[in-house]
Design an enzyme around this catalytic site. Structure first.
Site, PDB file in Angstrom:
ATOM      1  N   SER A  63       0.859  -1.110   0.218  1.00 16.70           N
ATOM      2  CA  SER A  63       0.140  -0.130  -0.048  1.00 16.70           C
ATOM      3  C   SER A  63       0.924   1.364  -0.060  1.00 16.70           C
ATOM      4  O   SER A  63       0.537   2.255  -0.540  1.00 16.70           O
ATOM      5  CB  SER A  63      -1.101  -0.040   0.981  1.00 16.70           C
ATOM      6  OG  SER A  63      -0.106  -0.170   2.502  1.00 16.70           O
ATOM      7  N   GLY A 109       7.256  10.076   8.241  1.00 15.86           N
ATOM      8  CA  GLY A 109       5.937  11.021   8.743  1.00 15.86           C
ATOM      9  C   GLY A 109       4.663  10.353   8.876  1.00 15.86           C
ATOM     10  O   GLY A 109       4.578   9.128   8.699  1.00 15.86           O
ATOM     11  N   LYS A 134       8.114   4.522  16.973  1.00 15.73           N
ATOM     12  CA  LYS A 134       6.917   4.764  16.884  1.00 15.73           C
ATOM     13  C   LYS A 134       5.923   3.622  16.673  1.00 15.73           C
ATOM     14  O   LYS A 134       4.868   3.354  17.293  1.00 15.73           O
ATOM     15  CB  LYS A 134       6.297   6.306  16.167  1.00 15.73           C
ATOM     16  CG  LYS A 134       6.514   5.932  14.677  1.00 15.73           C
ATOM     17  CD  LYS A 134       5.177   5.453  14.061  1.00 15.73           C
ATOM     18  CE  LYS A 134       5.457   4.912  12.607  1.00 15.73           C
ATOM     19  NZ  LYS A 134       4.213   4.242  11.867  1.00 15.73           N
ATOM     20  N   ASP A 153       4.472  11.595  13.277  1.00 19.28           N
ATOM     21  CA  ASP A 153       4.198  10.096  13.145  1.00 19.28           C
ATOM     22  C   ASP A 153       3.618   9.362  14.291  1.00 19.28           C
ATOM     23  O   ASP A 153       2.847   8.578  14.037  1.00 19.28           O
ATOM     24  CB  ASP A 153       5.458   9.613  12.475  1.00 19.28           C
ATOM     25  CG  ASP A 153       5.131   8.539  11.662  1.00 19.28           C
ATOM     26  OD1 ASP A 153       3.959   8.032  11.285  1.00 19.28           O
ATOM     27  OD2 ASP A 153       6.223   7.766  11.348  1.00 19.28           O
TER      28      ASP A 153
END
Length: 333
Positions: free
Chosen positions: A11, A136, A192, A245
């Site tokens: 994706s 990001g 993250k 992010d």
């Protein structure tokens, strides 16, 4: 005309290729599966990963790495992070000598604890000036609906960074900022994912927004501590590739790592959560390598520790929560 080869028809790889094509960059996607490549090249769609989305007619696709790489100014790598090394070994003979190699991946390699740009430099035998990173808050579902987004393009070579920025700038829809701090941008994107798993588990358990806010802010502290030791610019973690992010990945229902964590928090086993997920969830594997990297540099990362314990060691989420909350109080830093 600038030419780009994008490796990976998932994706994000497909979305970034679409952005580059619409920005005027001559773009070719490489994919392993002939049926997806044919759908992109002939029907201008990726039915497996972006159903219902019409891709630009100028975006081409191929299963031949050499064809994709021929004359490329940018080689964009969007494969699962743990497969990068083996894939790049095969592609190396056809890499154009002057191309900038661009990582879209958000992970840390298992076994070596190397960031993706380090793996690229090592395997492709190129200097760091020829490697760039894009990271990001770029949720594909929103971008493909035409909603605006921004990202960070990082490279130690200013001219290469600006060229890449230009190649993927699509006003007013997609805005890339530049930052020479490759280490910080990569760490923000990789760690993250781990924190988003923790937030997802807490949400799945119904623990509330106070816990979510605690995990996000203390998670940012973990990212910053590791970044400081590795030489990152602390300002990076207050920007798009850090806090931005992190917020998107921890709060959006479109975020894979949060969704995976929610499934675990609601009682799914690791196998069940994996089966329910059609795409790569980078934090599941990278949490181990992130923790190994932290321990190598004596950096304390308690949230990362409990994520590894829940995901890989079978610790019940409730026990992990108690373990975090029972830690000795200390000053916030």
């Amino acid at each position: 005309m600038t030419k780009a080869a994008v490796f990976g028809t998932g994706s994000w790889g497909t979305t970034f290729a679409m952005i580059m094509a619409r920005a005027g960059t001559r773009t070719t996607l490489w994919g392993r599966r002939p049926e997806i490549v044919e759908a992109i090249d002939r029907r201008h769609e990726n039915p497996d990963y972006l159903p219902g989305v019409t891709l630009p007619e100028t975006l081409r696709a191929t299963t031949d790495p050499a064809e994709a790489l021929d004359g490329a100014d940018f080689v964009v790598l969007a494969v699962p992070s743990q497969t990068l090394r083996s894939n790049l070994v095969g592609w190396k003979p056809d890499l154009p000598s002057g191309a900038v190699l661009v990582s879209l991946m958000k992970g840390v390699e298992l076994g070596t604890t190397k960031r993706m740009s380090e793996v690229i430099c090592e395997v492709a035998e190129v200097p760091q000036e020829r490697v760039a990173v894009v990271s990001g808050p770029n949720l594909v579902g929103e971008i493909m609906r035409g909603q605006p987004a921004a990202t960070v393009v990082a490279c130690t070579d200013e001219r290469a960074m600006e060229r890449l920025q230009e190649a993927c700038h699509l006003p007013p829809w997609f805005r890339p900022y530049t930052n020479p701090d490759v280490v910080g941008v990569e760490l923000g994107g990789a760690v993250k994912n781990v924190i988003a798993l923790a937030v997802g588990v807490a949400a799945g358990m119904g623990l509330g927004d106070n816990v979510g806010a605690m995990l996000m802010t203390r998670g940012l502290a973990e990212i910053s501590r590791l970044g400081e030791v590795l030489g990152a610019d602390p300002h990076t973690f207050a920007g798009l590739a850090g806090m931005g992010d992190l917020i998107a990945s921890c709060t959006s229902p479109l975020a894979r790592n949060r969704t995976f964590g929610m499934n675990l928090g609601q009682g799914m086993t690791l196998a069940e959560a994996t089966a329910a997920t059609k795409q790569t969830v980078e934090g599941v594997k990278s949490c181990e390598s992130v923790l190994e990297l932290a321990r190598k540099h004596d950096v304390e990362m308690p949230i990362t520790e409990v994520v590894v314990a829940v995901v890989h060691d079978g610790m019940p989420p409730a026990e992990a929560g108690m373990l975090l909350m029972s830690r000795a109080p200390r000053p916030e830093r």
